[in-house]
Scaffold this motif. Structure first.
Motif, short mmCIF file in Angstrom:
data_model
loop_
_atom_site.label_atom_id
_atom_site.label_comp_id
_atom_site.label_asym_id
_atom_site.label_seq_id
_atom_site.Cartn_x
_atom_site.Cartn_y
_atom_site.Cartn_z
N LEU A 193 0.79 -1.14 -0.09
CA LEU A 193 0.11 -0.10 -0.08
C LEU A 193 0.89 1.22 -0.01
CD1 LEU A 193 -2.85 1.26 0.35
CD2 LEU A 193 -2.54 1.15 2.71
N GLN A 194 1.92 1.14 0.88
CA GLN A 194 2.78 2.34 0.81
C GLN A 194 3.43 2.55 -0.55
OE1 GLN A 194 5.52 1.43 4.17
NE2 GLN A 194 4.33 2.71 5.79
N ARG A 195 3.89 1.60 -1.13
CA ARG A 195 4.49 1.57 -2.44
C ARG A 195 3.63 2.26 -3.60
NH1 ARG A 195 7.77 -4.03 -2.15
NH2 ARG A 195 9.52 -3.08 -1.03
N GLN A 196 2.15 1.67 -3.46
CA GLN A 196 1.32 2.34 -4.10
C GLN A 196 1.01 3.75 -3.96
OE1 GLN A 196 -2.69 0.43 -3.89
NE2 GLN A 196 -3.67 1.65 -5.50
N VAL A 197 0.88 4.11 -2.76
CA VAL A 197 0.73 5.48 -2.60
C VAL A 197 1.90 6.31 -3.07
CG1 VAL A 197 0.64 7.30 -0.69
CG2 VAL A 197 -0.68 5.10 -0.47
N MET A 198 3.26 5.74 -2.79
CA MET A 198 4.11 6.42 -3.24
C MET A 198 4.28 6.62 -4.69
SD MET A 198 7.30 4.95 -0.87
CE MET A 198 8.74 5.10 -1.90
N ARG A 199 4.10 5.53 -5.60
CA ARG A 199 3.65 5.59 -7.02
C ARG A 199 2.88 6.70 -7.50
NH1 ARG A 199 2.10 0.39 -7.72
NH2 ARG A 199 3.09 -0.61 -6.27
N GLU A 200 1.53 6.69 -6.77
CA GLU A 200 0.72 7.93 -6.97
C GLU A 200 1.04 9.01 -6.63
OE1 GLU A 200 -2.72 6.76 -4.64
OE2 GLU A 200 -3.23 5.03 -5.95
N GLN A 201 1.92 9.35 -5.74
CA GLN A 201 2.55 10.63 -5.44
C GLN A 201 3.72 11.01 -6.82
OE1 GLN A 201 4.28 10.56 -1.37
NE2 GLN A 201 2.23 10.80 -0.63
#
Length: 156
Positions: free
Chosen positions: A58-66
């Motif tokens: 989830l953190q990686r996904q949030v980082m990709r979105e950012q």
């Protein structure tokens, strides 16, 4: 008194209209630059039921979105930079053209002043009796010249 009240109410309504327009345009500009605002989901509800690997994912996904958002922002900033540089170049060109025009106007103005002074001096000189005498002498000289040419043509 009524006129002033009407003017005051008219100004208030215009102020309200302008404030409404400005507030609406700010949201529209922000949306066109950054996209519509999405309310973030509560972090607790997103992570509930996830194990450590799920949270890391989830953190990686949030980082990709950012990162995607930052890339879009970078593209927007770069585009704005190029537009600003083009506007700056155009303004520099227009400034040089205006400076050249200003110089030419000043030069023409000084020449015009010089010519006006010369005309004023000539006007003062012609107001005297000199101009009539010069004109009379010129007419007499032309008549004598015509007579001399006529005599030369007749006897030669």
């Amino acid at each position: 008194m009524n006129r002033r009240r009407d003017m005051l109410s008219n100004l208030r309504s215009k102020t309200n209209q302008m404030a409404f327009t400005l507030s609406m345009s700010n949201f529209a500009n922000r949306d066109s630059l950054l996209g519509p605002e999405i309310k973030p989901v509560d972090a607790v509800s997103r992570t509930s039921g996830l194990d450590n690997q799920g949270i890391v994912g989830l953190q990686r996904q949030v980082m990709r979105e950012q990162e995607e958002g930052l890339k879009k922002l970078e593209e927007t900033v770069t585009s704005t930079k190029h537009i600003a540089l083009a506007v700056n170049e155009e303004l520099n060109l227009q400034t040089r053209l205006i400076d050249t025009l200003d110089y030419q106007v000043e030069a023409t103005g000084s020449r015009l002043q010089r010519i006006q002074k010369n005309l004023a001096i000539l006007n003062k000189r012609t107001k005297g009796g000199c101009s009539c005498l010069c004109l009379l002498l010129s007419v007499v000289g032309i008549v004598i010249l015509i007579l001399v040419i006529w005599v030369l043509i007749k006897y030669l």
